[in-house]
Write a protein that holds these residues in place. Structure first.
Motif, PDB file in Angstrom:
ATOM      1  N   LEU A 296     -13.622  35.846 -31.948  1.00  0.00           N
ATOM      2  CA  LEU A 296     -13.346  35.080 -33.163  1.00  0.00           C
ATOM      3  C   LEU A 296     -14.603  34.912 -34.005  1.00  0.00           C
ATOM      4  O   LEU A 296     -14.558  35.011 -35.236  1.00  0.00           O
ATOM      5  N   LEU A 297     -15.721  34.677 -33.350  1.00  0.00           N
ATOM      6  CA  LEU A 297     -16.993  34.514 -34.055  1.00  0.00           C
ATOM      7  C   LEU A 297     -17.358  35.781 -34.813  1.00  0.00           C
ATOM      8  O   LEU A 297     -17.754  35.734 -35.987  1.00  0.00           O
ATOM      9  N   GLY A 298     -17.202  36.930 -34.169  1.00  0.00           N
ATOM     10  CA  GLY A 298     -17.534  38.189 -34.829  1.00  0.00           C
ATOM     11  C   GLY A 298     -16.568  38.535 -35.941  1.00  0.00           C
ATOM     12  O   GLY A 298     -16.974  39.022 -36.999  1.00  0.00           O
ATOM     13  N   ARG A 299     -15.292  38.291 -35.725  1.00  0.00           N
ATOM     14  CA  ARG A 299     -14.294  38.638 -36.735  1.00  0.00           C
ATOM     15  C   ARG A 299     -14.472  37.809 -38.004  1.00  0.00           C
ATOM     16  O   ARG A 299     -14.240  38.298 -39.112  1.00  0.00           O
ATOM     17  N   LEU A 300     -14.885  36.563 -37.845  1.00  0.00           N
ATOM     18  CA  LEU A 300     -15.030  35.666 -38.989  1.00  0.00           C
ATOM     19  C   LEU A 300     -16.457  35.637 -39.522  1.00  0.00           C
ATOM     20  O   LEU A 300     -16.842  34.688 -40.210  1.00  0.00           O
ATOM     21  N   GLU A 301     -17.239  36.656 -39.211  1.00  0.00           N
ATOM     22  CA  GLU A 301     -18.580  36.839 -39.781  1.00  0.00           C
ATOM     23  C   GLU A 301     -19.540  35.702 -39.457  1.00  0.00           C
ATOM     24  O   GLU A 301     -20.375  35.319 -40.278  1.00  0.00           O
ATOM     25  N   LEU A 302     -19.431  35.140 -38.280  1.00  0.00           N
ATOM     26  CA  LEU A 302     -20.386  34.186 -37.708  1.00  0.00           C
ATOM     27  C   LEU A 302     -20.429  32.847 -38.439  1.00  0.00           C
ATOM     28  O   LEU A 302     -20.137  31.796 -37.873  1.00  0.00           O
ATOM     29  N   PHE A 303     -20.814  32.851 -39.709  1.00  0.00           N
ATOM     30  CA  PHE A 303     -21.111  31.609 -40.414  1.00  0.00           C
ATOM     31  C   PHE A 303     -19.885  30.723 -40.587  1.00  0.00           C
ATOM     32  O   PHE A 303     -19.988  29.500 -40.557  1.00  0.00           O
ATOM     33  N   THR A 304     -18.727  31.318 -40.767  1.00  0.00           N
ATOM     34  CA  THR A 304     -17.509  30.544 -40.973  1.00  0.00           C
ATOM     35  C   THR A 304     -17.187  29.676 -39.767  1.00  0.00           C
ATOM     36  O   THR A 304     -16.605  28.595 -39.901  1.00  0.00           O
ATOM     37  N   VAL A 305     -17.579  30.149 -38.576  1.00  0.00           N
ATOM     38  CA  VAL A 305     -17.350  29.382 -37.351  1.00  0.00           C
ATOM     39  C   VAL A 305     -18.537  28.476 -37.051  1.00  0.00           C
ATOM     40  O   VAL A 305     -18.370  27.291 -36.745  1.00  0.00           O
ATOM     41  N   LEU A 306     -19.739  29.002 -37.153  1.00  0.00           N
ATOM     42  CA  LEU A 306     -20.922  28.242 -36.752  1.00  0.00           C
ATOM     43  C   LEU A 306     -21.158  27.028 -37.640  1.00  0.00           C
ATOM     44  O   LEU A 306     -21.717  26.025 -37.187  1.00  0.00           O
ATOM     45  N   ILE A 307     -20.750  27.101 -38.903  1.00  0.00           N
ATOM     46  CA  ILE A 307     -20.977  25.966 -39.798  1.00  0.00           C
ATOM     47  C   ILE A 307     -20.199  24.730 -39.353  1.00  0.00           C
ATOM     48  O   ILE A 307     -20.581  23.600 -39.660  1.00  0.00           O
ATOM     49  N   LEU A 308     -19.129  24.932 -38.581  1.00  0.00           N
ATOM     50  CA  LEU A 308     -18.346  23.803 -38.097  1.00  0.00           C
ATOM     51  C   LEU A 308     -19.099  22.994 -37.048  1.00  0.00           C
ATOM     52  O   LEU A 308     -18.712  21.862 -36.731  1.00  0.00           O
ATOM     53  N   PHE A 309     -20.165  23.568 -36.476  1.00  0.00           N
ATOM     54  CA  PHE A 309     -20.932  22.861 -35.458  1.00  0.00           C
ATOM     55  C   PHE A 309     -22.090  22.064 -36.061  1.00  0.00           C
ATOM     56  O   PHE A 309     -22.867  21.460 -35.324  1.00  0.00           O
ATOM     57  N   MET A 310     -22.201  22.057 -37.378  1.00  0.00           N
ATOM     58  CA  MET A 310     -23.235  21.261 -38.040  1.00  0.00           C
ATOM     59  C   MET A 310     -22.704  19.850 -38.303  1.00  0.00           C
ATOM     60  O   MET A 310     -21.679  19.688 -38.977  1.00  0.00           O
ATOM     61  N   PRO A 311     -23.371  18.815 -37.797  1.00  0.00           N
ATOM     62  CA  PRO A 311     -22.897  17.434 -38.051  1.00  0.00           C
ATOM     63  C   PRO A 311     -22.825  17.110 -39.542  1.00  0.00           C
ATOM     64  O   PRO A 311     -21.914  16.394 -39.975  1.00  0.00           O
ATOM     65  N   ARG A 312     -23.728  17.669 -40.324  1.00  0.00           N
ATOM     66  CA  ARG A 312     -23.727  17.388 -41.757  1.00  0.00           C
ATOM     67  C   ARG A 312     -22.443  17.883 -42.418  1.00  0.00           C
ATOM     68  O   ARG A 312     -21.987  17.310 -43.415  1.00  0.00           O
ATOM     69  N   PHE A 313     -21.859  18.956 -41.858  1.00  0.00           N
ATOM     70  CA  PHE A 313     -20.642  19.505 -42.445  1.00  0.00           C
ATOM     71  C   PHE A 313     -19.498  18.493 -42.406  1.00  0.00           C
ATOM     72  O   PHE A 313     -18.645  18.474 -43.295  1.00  0.00           O
ATOM     73  N   TRP A 314     -19.466  17.657 -41.375  1.00  0.00           N
ATOM     74  CA  TRP A 314     -18.347  16.737 -41.190  1.00  0.00           C
ATOM     75  C   TRP A 314     -18.590  15.365 -41.823  1.00  0.00           C
ATOM     76  O   TRP A 314     -17.755  14.481 -41.705  1.00  0.00           O
ATOM     77  N   ARG A 315     -19.732  15.180 -42.449  1.00  0.00           N
ATOM     78  CA  ARG A 315     -19.994  13.904 -43.101  1.00  0.00           C
ATOM     79  C   ARG A 315     -19.377  13.894 -44.478  1.00  0.00           C
ATOM     80  O   ARG A 315     -19.490  14.852 -45.233  1.00  0.00           O
ATOM     81  N   GLY A 316     -18.726  12.777 -44.833  1.00  0.00           N
ATOM     82  CA  GLY A 316     -18.052  12.705 -46.110  1.00  0.00           C
ATOM     83  C   GLY A 316     -19.003  12.624 -47.270  1.00  0.00           C
ATOM     84  O   GLY A 316     -18.658  13.013 -48.358  1.00  0.00           O
TER      85      GLY A 316
END
Length: 514
Positions: free
Chosen positions: A494-514
């Motif tokens: 899944l990580l490779g198919r979605l070009e890495l960043f689309t998945v890895l960005i979900l693991f950044m705490p800043r991404f989930w802050r409103g």
């Protein structure tokens, strides 16, 4: 409030760059997630319809496995329809950037889980009742990886074989075309989703995303039908020809035989597979131009580099096979070209166990697993475009070492490369190899040998499928790997198919802050 009191500025929605009213719902409140769930349920509803095809095939052949497909179809369609109706919302203003990033991995992971239900309910000894194997097979199909945990494919029920091929076809460009066709009807910019699925930006050759989706769907379907007819004319049965055509154009590689294409020692079948895999690995946007009588496909720098690489490597390999006495001249050219194209396009078909051709050939195929096809195609890998950009950067760097005062512009396809593009490619290479190293080490933690771990890691990230070694090589499968290793590889696919960043960005705490 006192007149001289300073009021805090309203927060800004960075995705749409418009003010967000004070007291509005946070970024990840239920109202914010409603469009994501709505669109994901719509994709599940479409997936359930495709389950009727293998159910019908099994029913025609008198195989009891039609029941799992029918039950899965009824259950999934009912659930998806209820969620789809319950989460109905106004999508005319589109998705925010964060919502699009969440939608892409969420939809792929969820669809993979639902696509695994018929495998789990089937009577197949390797899949029935096994959650890990069922999910692995579904993820491998939808990501067009082609890695399998199944054996005894020659005696497997036709419904399961067809379902595997359909998952690949949908997971190639078919699922992208479907999403692009559905989202504009709901008032959503389809190209926004495509952009989050891949870090490459495809050029728009038509004014509306709906027209692009329709054109891609028609071209993709027509090419699949032509490939199926060609396989049939070459000696395959109609069912086998159809399933292999679905796997060929999607550059995925699932076969109906354990021996893959080696099961059909027919030169015509091999040459059809070569042409089909190359066709699936070229940018589909250029096919749209070709239909409009713009033959840019032959002038495209990416296509020319891709074809040149295949010609150079397969020529060297054919000479090696002929010189070492493995094959006669014609067979050496055919087997060298088919297996080279299969690995470069990340398809995974095999006409022979190329690990028996010597260490030099094995090392060559290991290196080719990183490459991949063209941007905008159904193939995986790192993509030819990124290697071209890196080559341009290296050339400019070495020239600056020789001529410190010289000016050497970075030009690709007649256009200057922006710093944004160059930076993105450099970061992609760095992140790719960091992920590759981490995945290899994690697999070795399950007591797998280095060759198996290293080839399985790149096979997952590049969506190639078969690895190297005695267990997961062209003549083996992934069934013997530990359960934890299979789940790691699912994440890697899944990580490779979605070009890495689309998945890895979900693991950044800043991404989930409103």
């Amino acid at each position: 409030m006192r007149p001289d009191a300073k009021r805090s500025p309203a927060p800004v929605d960075q995705a749409r760059m418009r003010p967000v009213p004070h007291g509005a719902a946070s970024a990840w409140s239920p109202p914010a997630m409603r469009p994501v769930v709505h669109l994901a349920s719509g994709m599940l509803l479409a997936l359930s319809v495709f389950m009727l095809l293998p159910a019908g095939i099994d029913a025609l052949h008198g195989n009891p496995d039609w029941k799992p497909f029918l039950f899965a179809c009824i259950g999934l369609s009912t659930f998806a329809a209820l969620v789809f109706r319950r989460t109905r919302c106004d999508l005319t203003r589109g998705l925010t950037l964060r919502q699009a990033f969440v939608l892409t991995p969420l939809s792929w992971a969820t669809i993979s889980g639902c696509a695994a239900i018929p495998f789990y309910l089937s009577a197949h000894p390797g899949l029935g009742g096994n959650v890990t194997h069922s999910y692995f097979e579904a993820v491998s199909g939808l990501t067009t990886t082609g890695a399998t945990v199944m054996s005894g494919l020659d005696q497997t029920a036709p419904g399961i074989l067809l379902w595997r091929a359909l998952l690949q076809w949908l997971g190639g460009i078919g699922i992208i075309a479907t999403v692009v066709a559905i989202l504009p009807a709901l008032g959503v910019g389809g190209m926004q989703l495509f952009r989050t699925e891949s870090s490459d930006r495809s050029e728009k050759v038509m004014p509306r995303a709906r027209e692009i989706a329709k054109s891609i769907a028609v071209i993709y379907t027509a090419m699949t039908l032509l490939c199926a007819l060609a396989y049939w004319a070459a000696g395959m049965s109609p069912f086998v020809a159809a399933t292999h055509a679905l796997s060929t154009l999607s550059t995925a590689g699932f076969s109906t035989a354990d021996a893959s294409l080696a099961r059909w020692d027919i030169p015509a079948v091999h040459w059809i597979a070569i042409v089909g895999m190359i066709a699936g690995a070229l940018p589909f946007v250029l096919y749209i131009r070709a239909v409009r009588r713009d033959m840019a496909i032959w002038r495209d720098a990416q296509v020319r580099t891709f074809l040149g690489l295949i010609l150079f490597v397969s020529s060297w390999l054919a000479l090696w096979l002929w010189w070492r006495g493995f094959y006669a001249p014609e067979a050496a050219i055919r087997h060298a070209l088919l297996n080279t194209v299969s690995v470069v396009t990340t398809t995974g078909f095999a006409s022979s166990d190329y690990t028996l051709w010597g260490n030099a050939a094995t090392g060559l195929f290991f290196g080719l697993m990183f490459v991949g096809g063209c941007t905008g195609s159904t193939s995986g890998g790192m993509k030819i475009f990124r290697f071209q950009v890196m080559a341009i950067m290296l050339r400019a760097h070495f020239l600056r070492l020789l001529y410190p005062r010289g000016v050497f512009p970075r030009v690709y396809a007649g256009k200057l490369l922006s710093d944004d593009v160059v930076g993105s490619v450099v970061v992609f290479f760095a992140v790719y190899f960091i992920c590759y190293g981490a995945l290899t080490i994690a697999l070795m933690g399950f007591e797998l040998d280095f060759l198996t771990s290293a080839s399985a890691a790149v096979g997952a990230l590049s969506n190639v499928g078969p690895g190297l070694g005695t267990h997961i090589g062209p003549a083996g499968n992934y069934a013997g790997l530990p359960m934890g290793a299979k789940w790691l590889l699912c994440f890697g696919m899944l990580l490779g198919r979605l070009e890495l960043f689309t998945v890895l960005i979900l693991f950044m705490p800043r991404f989930w802050r409103g």
